[in-house]
Design an enzyme around this catalytic site. Structure first.
Site, PDB file in Angstrom:
ATOM      1  N   SER A   7       0.791  -1.223   0.000  1.00  0.00           N
ATOM      2  CA  SER A   7       0.000   0.000   0.000  1.00  0.00           C
ATOM      3  C   SER A   7       0.824   1.275   0.000  1.00  0.00           C
ATOM      4  O   SER A   7       0.305   2.345  -0.318  1.00  0.00           O
ATOM      5  CB  SER A   7      -0.932   0.015   1.218  1.00  0.00           C
ATOM      6  OG  SER A   7      -0.190  -0.034   2.422  1.00  0.00           O
TER       7      SER A   7
ATOM      8  N   HIS B 140      -5.378  -4.034  -1.929  1.00  0.00           N
ATOM      9  CA  HIS B 140      -5.067  -3.078  -2.998  1.00  0.00           C
ATOM     10  C   HIS B 140      -4.884  -3.768  -4.352  1.00  0.00           C
ATOM     11  O   HIS B 140      -4.434  -3.127  -5.303  1.00  0.00           O
ATOM     12  CB  HIS B 140      -3.808  -2.295  -2.639  1.00  0.00           C
ATOM     13  CG  HIS B 140      -3.976  -1.419  -1.439  1.00  0.00           C
ATOM     14  ND1 HIS B 140      -4.450  -0.127  -1.507  1.00  0.00           N
ATOM     15  CD2 HIS B 140      -3.757  -1.666  -0.122  1.00  0.00           C
ATOM     16  CE1 HIS B 140      -4.517   0.391  -0.294  1.00  0.00           C
ATOM     17  NE2 HIS B 140      -4.099  -0.521   0.562  1.00  0.00           N
TER      18      HIS B 140
ATOM     19  N   LYS C 119     -12.108  -0.010  -0.918  1.00  0.00           N
ATOM     20  CA  LYS C 119     -11.264   0.476  -2.001  1.00  0.00           C
ATOM     21  C   LYS C 119     -11.998   0.303  -3.336  1.00  0.00           C
ATOM     22  O   LYS C 119     -12.915   1.043  -3.631  1.00  0.00           O
ATOM     23  CB  LYS C 119      -9.911  -0.221  -1.929  1.00  0.00           C
ATOM     24  CG  LYS C 119      -9.224   0.098  -0.589  1.00  0.00           C
ATOM     25  CD  LYS C 119      -8.009  -0.693  -0.334  1.00  0.00           C
ATOM     26  CE  LYS C 119      -7.351  -0.285   0.989  1.00  0.00           C
ATOM     27  NZ  LYS C 119      -8.163  -0.563   2.180  1.00  0.00           N
TER      28      LYS C 119
END
Length: 401
Positions: A189, A217, A248
């Site tokens: 990240s 991610h 996300k």
């Protein structure tokens, strides 16, 4: 007598709270800014539009009509809360639908969803590991992974970031009869680099370990239709557990763990953060499910995300910024010096670009950086403007020539 609150009123020099107070006094404090509105790629602060280069909304789905409509419909059908844990009255039909859709998407037998991504790592790792087992982690693993180990009371070993030789040296020292769980991020990240999964899988098999990949991610970014790191490397059968978050690419809130049915059933019955927390809200579950459908229906979003990220990476390199080894839509800009990083953040912010300033212990000492991340809905005009602002700010502070 010692006052427990002494550290709150008089923080030690160079502590996080001390630095925060100094930054506030200098007008450089970069956190807890109350944005008035957001259009995804832009936010409004004090009536001023600012380009957002600090969001994890990779596919730009927080304002997608199908995602918003699904959340609204779920509130009408289920209300605003599940009002209980999944064990008791908190399991809703929408939770099961989301879990089944994710299992199919990830080519795994089963999935359970947690209320947050942090709880997912905390619950999964602490449930599976006991004091006689070993957690083996990359030095840049997310804090929630480390906290999951801490809660488990298992033994702990770390290897150098993305260094398979270092990993093997760690594995060689662990007794053969011990249970071993290797936990890595698929995409890291802060540095924005991808884990060397094929080599890690090879060592996992050689030393009889299990492998968990935190794809917070990676889902929506890597692999076919955003299926993540294991799919990207065509190694879905070699990864035992895939973890992801909904905050996300899924434009919602929550997390999940995917794996064999028996393993997921075990986690269901032993993960304290799952057992003792209220279930995901209906609107969050519905939004995540709708985002999953959009992810598969609109693959061009992922392609555009990569085009935007590659263009920005090229532009920052050409300007002379240090962006490390990033090869994803997360692009760090290394400033190294803590206070110069804050000043660069403030200069960018005042000129109209938002970034995330990151300092130790979130990164290694002398690795202070501005974390930038990109959205599929960023426009070429926004990227051009951001690069112009980076150039102006970088030259003013002497970070680039």
């Amino acid at each position: 007598m010692m006052d427990l609150f002494e550290k709150c009123y008089n923080p030690k020099e160079n502590s996080a709270l001390y630095d925060a107070k100094v930054a506030q006094e200098r007008g450089l404090y970069p956190y807890f800014l109350p944005f008035e509105g957001t259009e995804g790629t832009e936010v409004t602060y004090n009536g001023r539009k600012i380009i957002m280069l600090g969001s994890n909304n990779y596919l730009g789905l927080t304002h997608h009509p199908k995602v918003k409509e699904a959340a609204k419909k779920a509130i009408d059908e289920y209300g605003t809360s599940a009002t209980g844990s999944r064990f008791m009255n908190g399991t809703l039909k929408i939770h099961r639908e989301l879990e089944e859709a994710l299992a199919e998407f990830l080519n795994k037998e089963a999935v359970i969803v947690f209320s947050t991504g942090y709880q997912t790592n905390l619950g999964t790792i602490s449930a599976l590991l006991s004091p006689k087992d070993y957690a083996i982690m990359d030095k840049e693993d997310h804090a929630s992974i480390v906290d999951g180990w801490s809660m488990s009371h298992a033994k702990f070993s770390r290897f150098d970031h993305n260094d398979v030789d270092s990993l093997e040296k760690v594995l060689q020292k662990i007794p053969e009869e011990a249970g071993k769980l290797i936990v890595i991020d698929g995409v890291y990240s802060m540095a924005g680099d991808i884990a060397p999964l094929p080599q890690i899988v090879e060592l996992k098999k050689k030393y009889g370990a299990r492998l968990m990949v935190d794809d917070a991610h990676s889902i929506g970014v890597l692999g076919k239709n955003g299926r993540g790191t294991a799919n990207y490397f065509n190694m879905e059968n070699d990864v035992d557990l895939i973890m992801g978050t909904f905050s996300k690419s899924f434009a919602s809130l929550g997390g999940f763990i995917a794996g064999d049915k028996e393993v997921i059933d075990y986690i269901k019955h032993y993960a304290r953060p799952f057992i003792f927390s209220a279930a995901m809200t209906p609107s969050s579950a519905a939004a995540a499910l709708a985002a999953l459908h959009v992810m598969q229906e609109e693959p061009e979003r992922i392609e555009h995300l990569w085009n935007i990220a590659n263009r920005m990476r090229k532009g920052l390199k050409e300007l002379g910024f240090d962006i490390g080894t990033s090869n994803t839509p997360i692009i760090p800009v290394y400033i190294r010096d803590k206070w110069k990083t804050v000043m660069m953040w403030k200069e960018l912010f005042d000129l109209g670009v938002y970034t995330n300033p990151v300092f130790p212990p979130a990164v290694q000492p002398n690795d202070s950086l501005l974390r930038t991340s990109y959205i599929a809905t960023h426009t070429e005009e926004q990227i051009d403007r951001a690069l112009t602002i980076f150039e102006k700010a970088g030259k003013k502070l002497g970070i680039i020539k």
